[in-house]
Motif scaffolding. Structure first.
Motif: not given
Lengths: 217, 155
Positions: A11-12, A28-33, A87-88, A92-94
């Protein structure tokens, strides 16, 4: 057993950057830093001001804290829910998941790329979660801003998101990819709430790590 | 702008000397609304804290107009237009806070772009070389059908 280091590393690698609209769409969201100091300082100022308006009324003190924890519920519900339906995650995890507990382990591994600190699971059952956090941004900001030890734990968002995580996995059964709507939110955190939590150690109080306990009601 | 540095050993993301965290639109606007609805003065506090932190970051970056606009988008706030700054006007397109507030809570009575207002105040001060007052005069969240941009007056 879930290889959490592998999940964190994968994920990194995700490219989480703004597009031409200046926004960062992901999971499915909008991120901010935004600066961790911003969130923590406005939260602690709010708590300080609200508590200052009444004379040591524990009910009022609790209101500020509960509102800030609820903000963490909103964060965890939407961000973690979005990640665990993505999807990620499926890629990766599933494939690594062997138990319902692995959903929690996998999501904690992903938290560690969000810049919130280093989260580790100390104990996990369907009824209980104990998380430790090193370098919690909330406690870190408190200590640098107020230059003094806190008399109470200060990682309100962390408590909220931890409750959200257990609620999504064991109450909502996020593996079935339910809609992350108001009906589900109210079921998890209001009408039929199953989990609660508290911070039992905090570096803002002088402890070595922050420690959060989530428990089934 | 590729200056964000993720350190998995420490669990931090750093931009220069400042630590940033990833949060979603739901958290951003819920936190802002809860604080502001509970206490009026929290609006000014959010703008002030944003101003202080953004001033520090923009100074670290030796920001000019281009760098300030890049940083604004890199944070995920939308698109900042400083072309008319000297004429007292700044425009934000696709404001993160404006849009998410409208879509989560509906039409608002007042502008809601507090973090961007603080950012603009910091950027304008550095670029113009003087302290400024910033007022959001038009916001997507107050009338999304007529206001496709957020407008800030800088004096």
């Amino acid at each position: 057993m879930m290889d959490v280091d592998y999940v964190t590393q994968e994920f990194a690698k995700a490219v989480i950057e703004n597009d031409e609209t200046g926004l960062i769409p992901a999971f499915d969201v909008y991120l901010t830093k935004i600066y961790g100091d911003y969130y923590a300082r406005i939260s602690y100022e709010f708590e300080r001001l609200l508590n200052g308006e009444v004379d040591d009324d524990p009910e009022v003190e609790n209101i500020a804290k509960q509102l800030l924890i609820e903000a963490g519920h909103v964060c965890g519900f939407n961000t973690f829910g979005g990640i665990m339906k993505s999807e990620e995650w499926d890629a990766v995890v599933l494939p690594k998941i062997e138990s319902q507990e692995d959903w929690v382990r996998g999501m904690v591994a992903v938290i560690n790329v969000l810049g919130w600190g280093v989260y580790q699971i100390e104990e996990l059952t369907p009824e209980n979660l104990i998380l430790t956090i090193e370098n919690s941004y909330e406690a870190d900001t408190f200590l640098r801003t107020y230059m003094d030890m806190a008399s109470n734990p200060k990682c309100y968002a962390a408590v909220g998101i931890s409750i959200a995580l257990m609620s999504l996995v064991y109450h909502a059964d996020i593996s079935q990819k339910p809609a992350l709507d108001e009906i589900l939110y109210n079921k998890l955190f209001k009408d039929h709430r199953m989990f609660d939590g508290q911070e039992i150690e905090c570096t803002a109080m002088g402890h070595e790590k922050c420690k959060i306990r989530v428990f089934r009601l | 702008m590729s200056h964000f540095v993720l350190d998995l050993n420490k669990g931090t993301i750093k931009l220069g000397t400042q630590r940033v965290v990833l949060h979603c639109n739901h958290y951003n606007i819920f936190l802002q609304k809860v604080l502001t609805d509970s206490m009026d003065k929290m609006k000014d506090i959010q703008i002030q804290v944003s101003y202080e932190l953004n001033k520090k970051m923009l100074e670290e970056l030796s920001a000019d107009k281009k760098i300030a606009c890049e940083l604004f988008s890199a944070i995920g706030l939308g698109v900042l237009d400083l072309d008319s700054l000297e004429n007292g006007k700044v425009i934000v397109s696709n404001s993160h806070y404006g849009f998410v507030c409208y879509y989560k809570f509906g039409v608002q009575n007042e502008p809601v772009c507090f973090f961007p207002a603080g950012f603009i105040a910091a950027a304008a001060e550095l670029i113009l070389g003087r302290k400024v007052n910033v007022t959001e005069t038009q916001c997507i969240a107050t009338n999304v059908e007529e206001n496709d941009k957020c407008v800030f007056e800088v004096k």
